[in-house]
Design a protein around this motif. Structure first.
Motif: not given
Length: 166
Positions: A84, A142, A52
Motif C-alpha cells: 500500500v 494497511v 490481504f
C-alpha cells in the motif's frame, strides 16, 4: 509446513529474527518489483487484494491454534501494508513511463514511513491493532501503509512542484 503458515510467514520470512516485521517489509519490496515488472501497477493492485484476503485467512488459521492474537511470525500483514505504501511510487512510474527503480527515493520513503507508522501505531493504526483479532492484524498494517503512502505523495509533490514552477 501448512499452507496457512507458508502464507502467514511469507515462506518463512517471519521466522527471521530479530525484527520479523522489518524482514517482512523488506521481503515485500522485491516481490512488488517483480510483480510490477510482470504486469505493472494493476497486477500489484490485484496481488495486494489477494494478499490481504489470503493473509486474513492465514492469520485466522494461525491464531486459532494459540493464545497470541498477533504472532510475530505472521508477516503477511507487513507485505500488504508495504505494498500500500508503495502504490504512489508504482503509479508514478507507470504514469511517467519511467523505470520504477528511477523512483528509488520513493521506495526508501515508503519503507521508512511504513515501518515508522507500523511500529509507532498512531491513531487509527493503534485502534486497528487493539482489535486483537485477525482482521485487526491485517488492518493496522494497511492503515499504516495508507499513512505512509500519503507522506510519499506529499514528498513527491514537495520535490516536483518547485521543478514545474521554477
Amino acid at each position: 509446513m501448512k499452507l496457512a503458515e507458508v502464507i502467514g510467514t511469507v515462506f518463512g520470512v517471519g521466522l527471521l529474527r530479530p525484527a520479523s516485521g522489518t524482514w517482512g517489509s523488506m521481503a515485500a519490496l522485491p516481490l512488488a518489483y517483480g510483480l510490477f515488472q510482470l504486469g505493472g501497477f494493476f497486477l500489484v493492485l490485484v496481488a495486494l487484494i489477494v494478499v490481504f484476503f489470503a493473509g486474513w485467512w492465514a492469520t485466522i488459521q494461525i491464531t486459532t491454534q494459540g493464545d497470541d492474537p498477533d504472532p510475530s511470525r505472521v508477516v503477511i500483514d507487513e507485505v500488504a501494508g508495504q505494498w500500500v505504501a508503495l502504490l504512489p511510487v508504482l503509479y508514478g512510474a507507470m504514469f511517467a513511463g519511467v523505470e520504477v527503480t528511477r523512483l528509488w527515493p520513493g521506495w526508501i520513503a515508503a519503507f521508512v514511513f511504513f515501518r515508522l507508522f507500523d511500529i509507532w501505531k498512531p491513531g487509527p493504526v493503534g485502534r486497528a491493532d487493539r482489535r486483537h483479532d485477525p482482521l485487526g492484524v491485517m488492518l493496522d498494517d494497511v492503515i499504516a501503509g495508507v499513512m505512509a503512502a500519503v507522506i510519499v505523495i506529499l514528498l513527491a509533490i514537495a520535490y516536483h512542484v518547485p521543478m514545474i514552477l521554477g
